[in-house]
Scaffold this motif. Structure first.
Motif, PDB file in Angstrom:
ATOM      1  N   ILE A 112       0.837  -1.211   0.000  1.00 42.83           N
ATOM      2  CA  ILE A 112       0.000   0.000   0.000  1.00 42.83           C
ATOM      3  C   ILE A 112       0.867   1.255   0.000  1.00 42.83           C
ATOM      4  O   ILE A 112       0.626   2.200  -0.766  1.00 42.83           O
ATOM      5  N   ASN A 113       1.915   1.241   0.865  1.00 46.33           N
ATOM      6  CA  ASN A 113       2.796   2.412   0.938  1.00 46.33           C
ATOM      7  C   ASN A 113       3.565   2.610  -0.370  1.00 46.33           C
ATOM      8  O   ASN A 113       3.794   3.748  -0.799  1.00 46.33           O
ATOM      9  N   LEU A 114       3.952   1.502  -1.027  1.00 42.38           N
ATOM     10  CA  LEU A 114       4.684   1.619  -2.284  1.00 42.38           C
ATOM     11  C   LEU A 114       3.782   2.189  -3.379  1.00 42.38           C
ATOM     12  O   LEU A 114       4.207   3.051  -4.174  1.00 42.38           O
ATOM     13  N   ALA A 115       2.539   1.737  -3.430  1.00 45.91           N
ATOM     14  CA  ALA A 115       1.608   2.258  -4.438  1.00 45.91           C
ATOM     15  C   ALA A 115       1.377   3.753  -4.252  1.00 45.91           C
ATOM     16  O   ALA A 115       1.365   4.528  -5.223  1.00 45.91           O
ATOM     17  N   ASP A 120       2.525   9.574  -5.640  1.00 44.64           N
ATOM     18  CA  ASP A 120       3.091  10.863  -5.229  1.00 44.64           C
ATOM     19  C   ASP A 120       4.263  11.250  -6.115  1.00 44.64           C
ATOM     20  O   ASP A 120       4.421  12.427  -6.479  1.00 44.64           O
ATOM     21  N   PHE A 121       5.071  10.248  -6.473  1.00 44.52           N
ATOM     22  CA  PHE A 121       6.226  10.562  -7.319  1.00 44.52           C
ATOM     23  C   PHE A 121       5.782  11.020  -8.704  1.00 44.52           C
ATOM     24  O   PHE A 121       6.345  11.948  -9.290  1.00 44.52           O
ATOM     25  N   SER A 122       4.754  10.338  -9.274  1.00 42.52           N
ATOM     26  CA  SER A 122       4.283  10.709 -10.609  1.00 42.52           C
ATOM     27  C   SER A 122       3.753  12.151 -10.620  1.00 42.52           C
ATOM     28  O   SER A 122       4.034  12.921 -11.548  1.00 42.52           O
ATOM     29  N   ARG A 123       2.996  12.516  -9.597  1.00 39.56           N
ATOM     30  CA  ARG A 123       2.476  13.874  -9.520  1.00 39.56           C
ATOM     31  C   ARG A 123       3.604  14.896  -9.369  1.00 39.56           C
ATOM     32  O   ARG A 123       3.630  15.932 -10.047  1.00 39.56           O
ATOM     33  N   ALA A 148      10.125   3.155   0.044  1.00 39.98           N
ATOM     34  CA  ALA A 148       8.950   2.281  -0.044  1.00 39.98           C
ATOM     35  C   ALA A 148       9.291   0.990  -0.778  1.00 39.98           C
ATOM     36  O   ALA A 148       8.804  -0.094  -0.424  1.00 39.98           O
ATOM     37  N   ARG A 149      10.097   1.105  -1.849  1.00 41.86           N
ATOM     38  CA  ARG A 149      10.522  -0.095  -2.563  1.00 41.86           C
ATOM     39  C   ARG A 149      11.356  -1.016  -1.674  1.00 41.86           C
ATOM     40  O   ARG A 149      11.179  -2.238  -1.680  1.00 41.86           O
ATOM     41  N   GLU A 150      12.294  -0.419  -0.914  1.00 41.47           N
ATOM     42  CA  GLU A 150      13.138  -1.215  -0.012  1.00 41.47           C
ATOM     43  C   GLU A 150      12.311  -1.891   1.080  1.00 41.47           C
ATOM     44  O   GLU A 150      12.552  -3.042   1.441  1.00 41.47           O
ATOM     45  N   GLU A 151      11.336  -1.162   1.596  1.00 37.63           N
ATOM     46  CA  GLU A 151      10.479  -1.729   2.629  1.00 37.63           C
ATOM     47  C   GLU A 151       9.664  -2.907   2.081  1.00 37.63           C
ATOM     48  O   GLU A 151       9.484  -3.920   2.754  1.00 37.63           O
ATOM     49  N   LYS A 152       9.201  -2.783   0.828  1.00 31.39           N
ATOM     50  CA  LYS A 152       8.445  -3.875   0.223  1.00 31.39           C
ATOM     51  C   LYS A 152       9.334  -5.104   0.008  1.00 31.39           C
ATOM     52  O   LYS A 152       8.927  -6.256   0.275  1.00 31.39           O
TER      53      LYS A 152
END
Length: 372
Positions: A112-115, A120-123, A148-152
């Motif tokens: 969820i956090n990665l999505a 947010d990054f795209s915006r 977020a990627r590392e956490e996933k």
């Protein structure tokens, strides 16, 4: 005819009476006293003791699993040689349901956090391209996406470890592979395929998968009585005999004497250990019963006689020296100074010489034997 019969019976009774009288008379006669006689000899005397014990490796390591699970494969058996790090067995993980539920929840939250971080990054990237936000603001959003990627990825690894015992990042060091921690001979594999095993923790010692030891570094372990332990010193040579190997002998060196006694069968005994020098090519197994011969004291080239020829009287010792020959033979009592004894012969320090002959124990003469 009757007259002759009476005479025969009378003669037979008289003969029996005379024979009985002669037999009793012979039995009542004193028997000649005959003694063993010994000539002092020169030789070596050693006072030794025998200690019973067993042979065992100096260091025996119990290999235990790092996770709980079920044995799926055993790759080695007792008697095999293994190197440090070599795989002995494989374990299939049975995950703890609480840990599995927590790991799955962490994966879902990380997804969820990665999505959200991607949105947010795209915006932020569109605004940055239009130069509506600063580079500093854009870098913060980019950093949040990386985190977020590392956490996933970490959550996925954690779930794989809990569920399978191995993840992509630690596949080479998988805790499902039980590896030997030392190089040596496997002495025992007490588990079978299908057995459940648990890891060592505060409340449990864990399941032993295998016992491994270096069989080139062996010790003798035994107990010695308190009456003899005071004569031992570290470094004393010992002779080890293993009966199971056709009385094969090994040299050893005493390296440990316990400072505290243990009671065994009502007697105080002290534990000793000795380093065994193993002969090349010999096949010694752990647990062999063995005897250790220890020389407690020795005397070289000393005058000695059999200990049975010594008369002990208080703190003094005496011998009977033979004087004369034949019927004129007599025995003169002489005081001697004794030394070391091996239980059979005893050292004579002074009192008699090599030319003297001493009296030993009395010889018991059986019926029908002539005195010598």
């Amino acid at each position: 005819m009757k007259k002759y019969s009476k005479l025969f019976i009378a003669a037979l009774v008289a003969l029996i009476f005379i024979g009985t009288f002669v037999f009793l008379w012979q039995k009542s006669q004193p028997k000649p006293v005959v003694y063993n006689e010994f000539v002092p000899t020169t030789g070596d005397i050693k006072k030794t003791t025998i200690v019973t014990g067993k042979i065992e490796p100096r260091n025996e390591v119990n290999v235990k699993p790092q996770i709980s699970g079920i044995i799926t494969a055993i790759l080695k058996e007792a008697g095999d040689y293994v190197s440090a790090g070599e795989v002995i067995a494989k374990v299939k993980v049975i995950p703890d349901m609480n840990q599995l539920s927590s790991a799955e929840s962490r994966v879902r939250l990380a997804a969820i956090n990665l999505a959200q971080a991607r949105v947010d990054f795209s915006r932020e990237e569109n605004l940055y391209n239009q130069k509506l936000v600063s580079a500093d603001e854009f870098d913060k959003v980019k950093q949040a996406l990386k985190q977020a990627r590392e956490e996933k990825a970490a959550a996925d690894d954690a779930l794989a470890v809990v569920r399978d015992g191995v993840s992509k990042s630690n596949a080479k060091a998988s805790s499902t592979l039980i590896r030997s921690t030392i190089s040596g001979i496997i002495l025992d594999v007490p588990v079978k395929v299908g057995n459940s095993v648990i890891l060592s923790n505060t409340f449990n010692d864990g399941t032993t998968i295998a016992s491994v030891a270096n069989m080139n570094d062996l010790i003798f372990r035994g107990n010695i009585d308190e009456t003899e332990v005071g004569q031992l010193v570290q470094g004393m040579p010992m002779k080890i005999t293993i009966g199971a190997l056709q009385n094969m002998n090994f040299d050893a060196s005493l390296e440990y004497i316990s400072p505290k006694a243990v009671e065994s069968n009502g007697a105080n005994q002290f534990e000793i250990k000795a380093a065994v020098r193993v002969l090349k090519g010999s096949r010694i197994r752990s647990g062999y019963s063995a005897n250790a011969e220890i020389v407690l004291a020795s005397a070289s080239k000393v005058l000695s006689v059999p200990e049975s020829a010594i008369e002990f009287s208080g703190d003094s010792t005496f011998v009977y020296v033979v004087k004369g020959e034949g019927e004129k033979k007599t025995y003169e009592r002489k005081q001697v100074v004794t030394g070391l004894s091996d239980g059979v012969n005893i050292e004579i320090k002074s009192g008699i010489g090599m030319k003297d002959k001493v009296r030993g124990p009395q010889i018991v003469i059986e019926e029908g034997m002539n005195s010598q």
